[in-house]
Design an enzyme around this catalytic site. Structure first.
Site, short mmCIF file in Angstrom:
data_model
loop_
_atom_site.label_atom_id
_atom_site.label_comp_id
_atom_site.label_asym_id
_atom_site.label_seq_id
_atom_site.Cartn_x
_atom_site.Cartn_y
_atom_site.Cartn_z
N HIS A 1 -15.17 26.46 -42.22
CA HIS A 1 -15.23 25.17 -42.93
C HIS A 1 -14.46 24.13 -42.11
O HIS A 1 -13.28 24.31 -41.82
CB HIS A 1 -14.62 25.30 -44.33
CG HIS A 1 -15.50 26.09 -45.26
ND1 HIS A 1 -15.01 26.99 -46.18
CD2 HIS A 1 -16.85 26.10 -45.39
CE1 HIS A 1 -16.03 27.52 -46.84
NE2 HIS A 1 -17.16 27.00 -46.38
N GLU B 1 -10.75 22.51 -42.73
CA GLU B 1 -9.58 23.38 -42.91
C GLU B 1 -8.87 23.57 -41.57
O GLU B 1 -8.87 24.64 -40.99
CB GLU B 1 -10.05 24.71 -43.54
CG GLU B 1 -10.70 24.49 -44.90
CD GLU B 1 -11.53 25.67 -45.42
OE1 GLU B 1 -11.50 26.75 -44.83
OE2 GLU B 1 -12.22 25.48 -46.45
N ARG C 1 -17.13 19.52 -44.38
CA ARG C 1 -16.99 20.96 -44.62
C ARG C 1 -18.09 21.80 -43.93
O ARG C 1 -17.83 22.82 -43.32
CB ARG C 1 -17.05 21.19 -46.14
CG ARG C 1 -17.23 22.63 -46.58
CD ARG C 1 -17.42 22.66 -48.10
NE ARG C 1 -17.83 23.96 -48.60
CZ ARG C 1 -17.01 24.88 -49.10
NH1 ARG C 1 -15.71 24.65 -49.14
NH2 ARG C 1 -17.47 26.02 -49.56
N HIS D 1 -9.36 30.82 -43.86
CA HIS D 1 -9.66 29.56 -44.55
C HIS D 1 -8.36 28.91 -45.01
O HIS D 1 -7.28 29.43 -44.82
CB HIS D 1 -10.50 29.83 -45.80
CG HIS D 1 -11.90 30.27 -45.54
ND1 HIS D 1 -12.98 29.47 -45.80
CD2 HIS D 1 -12.40 31.43 -45.05
CE1 HIS D 1 -14.10 30.12 -45.49
NE2 HIS D 1 -13.77 31.31 -45.04
N GLU E 1 -6.70 32.63 -47.36
CA GLU E 1 -6.64 31.21 -47.73
C GLU E 1 -5.21 30.79 -47.43
O GLU E 1 -4.28 31.12 -48.17
CB GLU E 1 -6.95 31.00 -49.22
CG GLU E 1 -8.38 31.33 -49.61
CD GLU E 1 -9.37 30.21 -49.29
OE1 GLU E 1 -8.95 29.16 -48.78
OE2 GLU E 1 -10.57 30.41 -49.55
ZN LIG Z 1 -13.00 27.52 -46.50
#
Ligand SMILES: [Zn+2]
Length: 419
Positions: A177, A180, A235, A306, A380
């Site tokens: 993405h 990020e 994104r 991410h 994340e």
């Molecule tokens: Zn992501």
């Protein structure tokens, strides 16, 4: 040298002024208390342009979920009024998105404009770095091109490990993405730290002697470039869609894992979570999936990085059913987040992604798992929403250092137990 300073500033200023401006745009946080409030937020998303930061899109919203979304300057007043009229409690996380975008470059000034591990690097710097690091550590690092992006940029993968016979491998990608940015920063940090500490750090030496790491520093290169030059909040990738002007596919919905079936995925190319016209329709997805398929006999773990929310997730996302080795994955994740938090006390949650966050289909982690890679995880990274995607550069080092401990913990497990 003196003339380099203003030139660098001009370039930086140009990059900011030529792109989409977020002056007075806001990021709101809402925690809906009941179904009525959930429905109101979904309705709000249908009449106003809300850019969801967490969760990924409006259909995922449920009661008591922390919902963060960005609203443009000209809509934020009316969004605020509507929320007040409907007695929705909200918090404004960011009052002026443009200011925060500029403030994220708070790393130590670097007048040479060179690549730095404690700053965000644009794609040109990262691409040059992939060649350089392979040259500096020829016995440990080599560069492979696994394909081209939609806009024909090379997709560089770094193979990190001591050359020897058959070895187990771990595949790790960053930057699927575009917005990020902390994610590619971590992949760069990982390669540097692995190469520099080989022969010094006992665990890393052992890992590189016995394992190969395949590190893809930027998965979605076109999107990453776009997030630097045109739209910081981009994104998806940058592929063209037929019959619409809307650009891009969400590469993390484009894998052949229950593709297009569950979890509020979107068949609308104008949505941020559009899954694409077919599984692996995107050049970037195809390149990664093909490489992994060709190396399935050695790849024992798949890690995809991410941001944000401080979580370590594992399959499944497309079903609430537990993965066959669910308990083992939970054990490995627990050990990894404990290692991570041992450094600065950063707290991570862990669990199966459909249960811990929400169901999604077509994700890379589910696909890798179903291909037989039994240790597949999603990181994340920081933070939990104070800065969201705009984590300041001054936090890159600590974020990378703690994440390194988690990755080493997983790698150690793979080395000792994965067959
Ligand atoms: Zn992501």
């Amino acid at each position: 040298m003196k003339s380099m300073v203003p030139l660098g500033l001009i370039v930086a200023t140009f990059a900011l002024t030529s792109s989409r401006c977020f002056d007075s745009a806001k990021v709101f946080r809402v925690k809906p208390q009941n179904e009525k409030q959930v429905n109101f937020l979904k309705y709000l998303a249908s009449i106003k342009q809300l850019d969801f930061w967490h969760p990924d899109s409006a259909p995922h919203i449920v009661t008591q979920m922390q919902v963060d979304f960005h609203v443009s300057a000209h809509q934020s007043r009316s969004v605020q009024t509507l929320m007040e009229q409907n007695e929705i409690q909200y918090e404004i996380l960011l009052h002026n998105l443009q200011e925060e975008i500029e403030k994220q470059f708070d790393g130590k000034r670097n007048f040479t404009g060179r690549h730095s591990y404690t700053k965000y690097n644009d794609w040109d710097k990262i691409a040059a770095w992939t060649a350089r690091i392979a040259k500096i550590y020829p016995k440990l690092v080599s560069r492979i091109q696994i394909g081209n992006t939609f806009e024909k940029r090379p997709m560089y993968l770094l193979k990190v490990g001591k050359e020897s016979g058959r070895k187990k491998a771990i595949f790790m990608d960053c930057g699927i993405h575009a917005r990020e940015w902390i994610s590619p920063a971590f992949c760069q940090w990982f390669v540097k730290q692995a190469a520099r500490t080989y022969g010094k750090d006992r665990i890393m030496t052992h890992l590189l002697d016995s394992l190969n790491f395949y590190v893809l520093p930027v998965f979605n290169v076109d999107g990453y470039v776009w997030s630097w030059t045109q739209d910081r909040m981009w994104r998806k990738n940058r592929s063209k869609n037929s019959s619409t002007n809307c650009i891009g596919t969400d590469l993390n919905r484009n894998f052949a894992a229950a593709w297009g079936t569950t979890g509020f995925i979107s068949d609308d190319p104008c949505d941020e979570t559009y899954y694409g016209p077919a599984p692996e329709s995107e050049d970037e997805t195809k390149a990664v999936a093909t490489f992994i398929r060709n190396h399935l006999s050695s790849i024992k773990a798949y890690l995809t990085i991410h941001a944000y929310s401080q979580m370590l997730l594992f399959p499944y996302g497309y079903t609430f059913h537990k993965a066959p080795n669910h308990n083992e994955l939970a054990e490995v994740a627990k050990a990894a987040v404990e290692a991570l938090s041992s450094l600065y006390g950063t707290k991570y949650e862990y669990g199966a992604s459909a249960t811990l966050i929400y169901p999604t289909s077509g994700s890379s982690v589910d696909w890798a798992y179903d291909e037989g890679i039994k240790y597949s995880f999603v990181f994340e990274l920081r933070d939990k929403g104070r800065y969201g995607f705009l984590l300041p550069e001054s936090k890159i080092k600590s974020t990378c250092k703690e994440t390194m401990l988690a990755v080493k913990s997983i790698a150690n497990y793979i080395l000792n137990y994965a067959s």
